[in-house]
Write an enzyme that holds these catalytic residues in place. Structure first.
Site, PDB file in Angstrom:
ATOM      1  N   HIS A  43      -4.103   5.441   2.355  1.00  0.00           N
ATOM      2  CA  HIS A  43      -2.865   6.024   2.880  1.00  0.00           C
ATOM      3  C   HIS A  43      -2.258   7.074   1.969  1.00  0.00           C
ATOM      4  O   HIS A  43      -1.328   7.781   2.359  1.00  0.00           O
ATOM      5  CB  HIS A  43      -1.822   4.926   3.131  1.00  0.00           C
ATOM      6  CG  HIS A  43      -2.216   3.946   4.187  1.00  0.00           C
ATOM      7  ND1 HIS A  43      -2.582   4.317   5.457  1.00  0.00           N
ATOM      8  CD2 HIS A  43      -2.321   2.589   4.150  1.00  0.00           C
ATOM      9  CE1 HIS A  43      -2.880   3.241   6.166  1.00  0.00           C
ATOM     10  NE2 HIS A  43      -2.741   2.179   5.401  1.00  0.00           N
TER      11      HIS A  43
ATOM     12  N   ASP B  49     -10.526  -0.555   8.476  1.00  0.00           N
ATOM     13  CA  ASP B  49      -9.272  -1.216   8.125  1.00  0.00           C
ATOM     14  C   ASP B  49      -8.411  -1.330   9.380  1.00  0.00           C
ATOM     15  O   ASP B  49      -8.564  -0.543  10.311  1.00  0.00           O
ATOM     16  CB  ASP B  49      -8.574  -0.328   7.089  1.00  0.00           C
ATOM     17  CG  ASP B  49      -7.382  -0.964   6.392  1.00  0.00           C
ATOM     18  OD1 ASP B  49      -7.539  -1.344   5.213  1.00  0.00           O
ATOM     19  OD2 ASP B  49      -6.308  -1.068   7.031  1.00  0.00           O
TER      20      ASP B  49
ATOM     21  N   HIS C  15      -5.383  -0.592   9.596  1.00  0.00           N
ATOM     22  CA  HIS C  15      -4.456   0.541   9.599  1.00  0.00           C
ATOM     23  C   HIS C  15      -5.243   1.846   9.687  1.00  0.00           C
ATOM     24  O   HIS C  15      -6.337   1.962   9.127  1.00  0.00           O
ATOM     25  CB  HIS C  15      -3.612   0.555   8.327  1.00  0.00           C
ATOM     26  CG  HIS C  15      -2.763  -0.662   8.138  1.00  0.00           C
ATOM     27  ND1 HIS C  15      -3.208  -1.775   7.470  1.00  0.00           N
ATOM     28  CD2 HIS C  15      -1.500  -0.935   8.549  1.00  0.00           C
ATOM     29  CE1 HIS C  15      -2.250  -2.685   7.454  1.00  0.00           C
ATOM     30  NE2 HIS C  15      -1.197  -2.199   8.109  1.00  0.00           N
TER      31      HIS C  15
ATOM     32  N   ASP D  71      -8.029  -6.464   6.722  1.00  0.00           N
ATOM     33  CA  ASP D  71      -6.736  -6.913   7.269  1.00  0.00           C
ATOM     34  C   ASP D  71      -6.773  -6.923   8.794  1.00  0.00           C
ATOM     35  O   ASP D  71      -5.748  -7.050   9.455  1.00  0.00           O
ATOM     36  CB  ASP D  71      -5.571  -6.055   6.743  1.00  0.00           C
ATOM     37  CG  ASP D  71      -5.841  -4.554   6.835  1.00  0.00           C
ATOM     38  OD1 ASP D  71      -5.007  -3.783   6.333  1.00  0.00           O
ATOM     39  OD2 ASP D  71      -6.875  -4.168   7.411  1.00  0.00           O
TER      40      ASP D  71
HETATM   41 ZN   LIG Z   1      -4.773  -1.822   6.162  1.00  0.00          ZN
END
Ligand SMILES: [Zn+2]
Length: 382
Positions: free
Chosen positions: A134, A170, A172, A259
């Site tokens: 990120h 992931d 995200h 995750d």
């Molecule tokens: Zn993540």
């Protein structure tokens, strides 16, 4: 001949530690090393450990802006300043001691992995401390300070590598590498994630296809919350292999955030270790089929730091090393993990699939259909 496989060891550099109450805990990585060791994967002749080196400022500057790097250094030394302008503050990205040194070490670990591939030392390399996807050129975001996958890709391209593919599984959206290589026609970024409608960072929609001259090089597969193994794997199979086969990367870089697990406290997908086993095998096969075996893998998200992360990443590394593991988790590891976690830790790698999900195959067909319609023509695919 067996693949030459490397595990990048973090060593005794300052830990990437955002504090005792932060969900991104260094223990995730330490326990992963412990489980890999306890399963004896490192004892095989074709598997080696390599100590991580630090990334230099020159390495980091290929991706991040100078004022930002300066801010990371000063803030990590306790200096006062307008650090909120660079994404720091309470919550996701608190300032922590030695922030630059620790972040440069994580980035260096991913560069050490890239070096292993380019030097011919290894075919597959895993850096479990990496995957901080990120971080943006000018700010920290989502627990991430320096974007090590992007820094490793930029390092590869500055050392003569042309086409690279980045695959992010992931929960995200992999927004950092997407933004950093958005206009770069030689880097394909593919991110499968929980839709930004329901999860941070709120981006990663199908129409984010890449900048001028790089259209089709940014691929997003946003799945709904509560997507279970078989539907997530369906989306993966229908999108990833055809694109990688068409792209033919010189190096495959993968961010293996776990995750996506149904017990993860920060997300809402419903994957189990069953999906991790299958994804590991598919990615391994794709690395050989499309990238001459050159596979750089990093860790990523995963906030069940004792109950899920070590098992997930050990499953990936075992596949990389072509080692079949007993399903029972070694007792020595269990005792250590449970004493650290203060709660029971699953004693098996495998888990039953979650069957009860509101997501239907038609939901996934619709999303995959959109990806194929919008993206595939840029790759000569239908
Ligand atoms: Zn993540």
């Amino acid at each position: 001949m067996a693949d030459r496989v490397e595990l990048i060891e973090y060593g005794d550099a300052p830990w990437y530690d955002l504090g005792p109450i932060h969900p991104l805990r260094p223990s995730r990585v330490l326990l992963t090393y412990r489980l890999i060791e306890e399963y004896g994967i490192l004892e095989a002749d074709h598997v080696t450990r390599t100590p991580a080196q630090d990334a230099t400022d020159e390495d980091i500057l290929r991706v991040h802006d100078e004022p930002y790097i300066e801010a990371v250094k000063l803030a990590g030394r306790g200096k006062r300043g307008p650090w909120w302008q660079f994404g720091f503050g309470p919550g996701d990205n608190p300032i922590f001691p030695n922030m630059h040194e620790a972040s440069a070490h994580v980035a260096g670990a991913s560069i050490t992995a890239a070096e292993g591939l380019l030097s011919g030392r290894a075919d597959h390399v895993f850096n479990p401390s990496g995957g901080l996807h990120h971080a943006m050129p000018d700010r920290a975001s989502g627990f991430c300070v320096y974007d090590d996958p992007a820094i490793a890709i930029a390092w590869l391209q500055s050392h003569g590598v042309g086409r690279v593919a980045y695959l992010d599984v992931d929960a995200h959206h992999g927004d950092g590498p997407q933004a950093i290589f958005y206009d770069n026609p030689d880097v394909l970024t593919i991110s499968l994630h929980q839709s930004g409608d329901t999860l941070f960072p709120g981006t990663g929609f199908v129409d984010e296809i890449g900048g001028p001259g790089a259209e089709g090089s940014s691929v997003n597969v946003p799945v709904p919350p509560f997507t279970p193994d078989r539907l997530w794997l369906q989306a993966f199979r229908q999108v990833v292999p055809p694109l990688l086969e068409a792209w033919k990367p010189e190096v495959l870089v993968t961010q293996l955030g776990c995750d996506t697990h149904y017990t993860d406290p920060l997300t809402h997908l419903m994957l189990t270790t069953g999906a991790f086993f299958e994804t590991a095998t598919m990615i391994h096969e794709l690395a050989h089929a499309t990238a001459g075996g050159k596979w750089l893998a990093t860790g990523g998200g995963g906030y069940q730091w004792a109950r899920v992360v070590p098992r997930a990443w050990t499953i990936y590394f075992a596949d990389m090393a072509e080692t079949t593991l007993p399903d029972e988790v070694p007792l020595t590891f269990l005792l250590e993990a449970e004493s650290e976690a203060g709660e029971p830790v699953p004693d098996r790698l495998s888990e039953p699939e979650i069957r009860d999900s509101p997501v239907s195959p038609a939901d996934i067909d619709r999303i995959v259909g959109e990806v194929r319609r919008v993206i595939f023509p840029y790759h000569g695919l239908t």
